[in-house]
Structures are given as C-alpha cells and as structure tokens.
Design an enzyme around this catalytic site. Structure first.
Site, mmCIF file in Angstrom:
data_model
loop_
_atom_site.group_PDB
_atom_site.id
_atom_site.type_symbol
_atom_site.label_atom_id
_atom_site.label_comp_id
_atom_site.label_asym_id
_atom_site.label_seq_id
_atom_site.Cartn_x
_atom_site.Cartn_y
_atom_site.Cartn_z
ATOM 1 N N ASP A 110 -7.139 -13.142 -2.404
ATOM 2 C CA ASP A 110 -6.496 -11.773 -2.534
ATOM 3 C C ASP A 110 -5.929 -11.604 -3.980
ATOM 4 O O ASP A 110 -4.921 -11.274 -4.166
ATOM 5 C CB ASP A 110 -5.352 -11.856 -1.509
ATOM 6 C CG ASP A 110 -4.628 -10.462 -1.287
ATOM 7 O OD1 ASP A 110 -5.525 -9.569 -1.487
ATOM 8 O OD2 ASP A 110 -3.722 -10.228 -1.011
ATOM 9 N N HIS A 167 0.841 -1.151 0.139
ATOM 10 C CA HIS A 167 0.112 -0.097 -0.091
ATOM 11 C C HIS A 167 0.846 1.070 -0.001
ATOM 12 O O HIS A 167 1.909 1.325 0.812
ATOM 13 C CB HIS A 167 -1.062 -0.183 1.172
ATOM 14 C CG HIS A 167 -1.804 -1.121 0.996
ATOM 15 N ND1 HIS A 167 -3.401 -0.753 0.996
ATOM 16 C CD2 HIS A 167 -1.875 -2.385 1.274
ATOM 17 C CE1 HIS A 167 -4.112 -2.112 0.780
ATOM 18 N NE2 HIS A 167 -3.144 -2.790 1.101
ATOM 19 N N ASP A 185 -2.925 -19.652 -1.277
ATOM 20 C CA ASP A 185 -2.253 -19.771 -2.571
ATOM 21 C C ASP A 185 -0.713 -20.532 -2.551
ATOM 22 O O ASP A 185 -0.159 -20.738 -3.554
ATOM 23 C CB ASP A 185 -1.812 -18.456 -3.296
ATOM 24 C CG ASP A 185 -0.926 -17.708 -2.441
ATOM 25 O OD1 ASP A 185 -0.667 -17.769 -1.262
ATOM 26 O OD2 ASP A 185 -0.501 -16.530 -3.167
ATOM 27 N N GLY A 186 -0.240 -21.034 -1.273
ATOM 28 C CA GLY A 186 0.814 -21.768 -1.316
ATOM 29 C C GLY A 186 2.097 -20.850 -1.276
ATOM 30 O O GLY A 186 3.324 -21.315 -0.936
ATOM 31 N N ASN A 220 -0.164 -12.415 7.325
ATOM 32 C CA ASN A 220 0.278 -11.552 6.206
ATOM 33 C C ASN A 220 0.013 -10.014 6.279
ATOM 34 O O ASN A 220 -0.834 -9.528 7.249
ATOM 35 C CB ASN A 220 -0.134 -11.992 4.741
ATOM 36 C CG ASN A 220 0.114 -13.488 4.268
ATOM 37 O OD1 ASN A 220 -0.573 -14.202 4.276
ATOM 38 N ND2 ASN A 220 1.643 -13.625 4.400
ATOM 39 N N ALA A 229 2.954 -9.477 -3.887
ATOM 40 C CA ALA A 229 2.082 -8.327 -4.763
ATOM 41 C C ALA A 229 0.581 -8.825 -4.566
ATOM 42 O O ALA A 229 0.194 -8.519 -5.843
ATOM 43 C CB ALA A 229 2.782 -7.860 -5.854
#
Length: 381
Positions: free
Chosen positions: A267, A136, A241-242, A212, A304
């Site tokens: 995400d 951000h 997502d691993g 995260n 990202a």
C-alpha cells in the site's frame, strides 16, 4: 543480457539448495542443488497495491506516464519486479486520466509493460462513513456502478476494483462487474457479514488490506473480519509495514487464511522511500512520516498509506512474526502471482521460478533483506 548464468543458493520454502539457470531474460532450469548455503533465491516480488513510490504518485493531479516508469525503476531496484498501480477515489474523469497514464506507459516503456499487468481501482464505491472510508475523499464516494467500471476498461486493463458491498444493490452490480472480466475486492467497508457473504456469492474474490479500511470498533462476533477470514473463496491482502497491523494480529490473520489465501501488499504511497518529516501530498494534504516509517495525518492518528516497499514487508514479517522467511516470500510471490495469472489468463506468469518464466529473481539474506536483484536477467541492484 546474453549468455547463460547460474545462481546457486537456498529455497526459502524448503530450506534446501536451489540452482537457477537462466539465459537472457528467461529461466531455463530450476533444480535442487548445492549444500544449502548461500543467499535465499526467490522470484521477483509481486505487489498488488502501490499508490506511489519515491516521490512519484499514480494519483497525481496531472497523471504522468513518466511517473509510472520512475516507480517501476525504483521498485525494481528493491526487488519488486511486478506491481499494480492503484488508482483511488475521484471524479470519473480523473480516474480515467490516471488509467490513461498507466496505459501510455505500458505501450511506450518495455520495462513497464513487463512489470505492470493491469490497474487496480480502489474506490470510488466505498463506505461514506468516517473510519471505514479511510482517507478517500467523501465528496467523490458514490454507489457501485458497473457501467462506470466498463467505461474505465475502455481506457486500459482493469484487473480489480475495491468496493464496499454495504448496499442491497451490491450483489447485482458486482455480478455485472465480474461478468465484464474485472475482479472485485471487498474493502473500505462498513458492510455487515450478510452483505459480505452476498458479495462473495455474486463473485467477489479478494479482500483489500484486511483489517484496515474498517471501523476501529467492531462487535465481538459476528463481524465482517471473521466473515472474510472464514470464506475460502476470498484471498486477502495484508499490509506488512508494522503500523497497519500489529505483529500478533498479522500472524493470527495469516494463519487463519493459510498459505494459499494470504498475500502481502505494501500500500505504498508517494512518500515511500523518503526521509522522516512533514510532506504536502498531491492526494490528501499534509502528512507526517516518522523515523520508524509510520505515515499518518498529523494530530488525527489516521494512517495515510504506507511508506515502505514490499521488500520491507518481507523483512518485517521475517523479523517480527513467527511465520518465517518461507511464508513471507510465498505471500509476496506465489500467492499474488497466482492472482495475476488468474486475472490475465496466464499472460503475466510471475511469482514463481519455473523453466520458461521471466528471469526476475531476488536474493535475500537470513533476515529477509534484499541483497541482490535480477530483473529479466539483468542485475539491477
């Protein structure tokens, strides 16, 4: 689609036979039936955090209702029949323009109206520190302001806002936001355990992608992860997502949260569904997508966002953790569906297969991979 259709397969939670009957766009009957063979039958998947998908970005420089429609179509083909557009940190005018684009798409596209219950705003009230802030833009990070959230709500339905409760004024602002009908999630934070507990006391009920958006190094204990895991008042999103969470970390967090508090999110960002390579994004600059699906800023190691759909998260949890298909499906349907039902007063009844529900179904194989998608009674993939 008119007429009656019957799907016979298996229930991911019980392992037994399941028969789902629907007519047109509505489920008319769900019953135990069959011999326990055939595909696994689950409700359409529910993703509470999507920034973009398939080359389209919710946070584009010029927000577009057409992009919201395109994302809806692309996700539906993968089994994600309900999704929440995530608007990220920026100037207030930019945030409002992105909310306007979603609101316009909801008004003019029936498919979007069915799939999108509200907007999630991630920021701009986040930690200003490198690491917890993630990608951000620090130039637009600002203190929590319930009045600004109220102005967003004049442009469209805001389901929840992600913020960092690290300031002493956070509880009062959180209480004002919640009083206005917007839920609060803790995320992208360097808040200590006392500040997080105070935020929950003030009305925060969610945690955004737990594990995260936080410092890479934390005290052994106490630390803000334990506080969020331990507080039964928080339901917590986990990115499956691993790359954002290793399998053992994901497993430990999901087990600590239990079957009613953990939910999967993708995400996903604009590059999700794209081939490996380097991309120049409308938000954040150049990123690199590797063949194994890791999306990061070159030479920094900072992630990202993710480049997968929620359907990919279901199959990853099934294949790479001991939790099993039933838990993965629950985290991608029932738990996020209940959050949406709570935040919309039941206006969007998604994430479960019951008589009267919208006929959104996904059929899965034993590895949790999508083999067929039915949305509002129509086969779309």
């Amino acid at each position: 689609m008119s007429g009656t259709r019957v799907i016979v397969g298996r229930d991911p939670e019980t392992g037994g036979g399941r028969r789902v009957t629907f007519e047109g766009s509505r489920v008319t009957r769900v019953e135990r039936s069959g011999d326990g063979r055939g595909p696994w039958i689950a409700p359409g998947l529910v993703d509470l955090q999507v920034n973009g998908f398939g080359g389209h970005d919710v946070n584009a420089a010029t927000p577009s209702p057409e992009a919201i429609s395109a994302i809806t179509t692309a996700l539906r083909a993968r089994g994600v029949t309900t999704w929440v557009p995530t608007v990220i940190t920026g100037a207030e005018a930019d945030i409002c323009a992105r909310i306007d684009a979603v609101s316009t798409a909801i008004r003019h596209d029936p498919a979007v109206a069915a799939a999108v219950p509200f907007v999630h705003v991630e920021g701009p009230f986040l930690s200003p520190l490198d690491g917890p802030r993630g990608v951000h833009d620090v130039a637009w990070i600002r203190p929590i302001d319930a009045a600004e959230v109220r102005r967003w709500s004049e442009r469209g339905s805001i389901g929840y806002v992600t913020l960092s409760p690290h300031g002493d004024d956070a509880p009062a602002e959180i209480a004002r936001i919640v009083a206005d009908g917007v839920a609060v999630a803790v995320g992208h934070t360097h808040a200590d355990p006392a500040h997080i507990s105070a935020a929950v006391e003030a009305g925060a009920t969610l945690s955004t992608h737990l594990g995260n958006g936080i410092s890479a190094e934390l005290p052994r204990h106490p630390n803000p992860l334990w506080t969020q895991l331990a507080d039964d008042r928080l339901r917590c999103g986990l990115i499956g997502d691993g790359h954002h969470l290793p399998p053992e970390t994901f497993t430990a967090m999901a087990r600590a949260l239990g079957g009613d508090r953990a939910f999967l999110v993708s995400d996903a960002v604009e590059m999700a569904g794209s081939p490996a390579g380097r991309y120049l994004t409308t938000v954040g600059g150049e990123v690199e997508l590797t063949a194994d699906g890791k999306l990061s800023y070159p030479d920094t190691g900072y992630l990202a966002g993710s480049a997968v759909s929620l359907a990919d998260c279901v199959s990853w949890v099934t294949a790479r953790t001991p939790l099993g298909l039933g838990a993965a499906v629950r985290m991608a349907t029932e738990v996020p569906g209940r959050i949406i039902r709570d935040l919309t007063g039941g206006a969007h009844d998604v994430g479960r297969l019951i008589a009267g529900a919208r006929a959104d179904l996904v059929l899965l194989d034993d590895d949790g991979r999508t083999v067929e998608v039915i949305a509002a009674g129509e086969t779309v993939a």
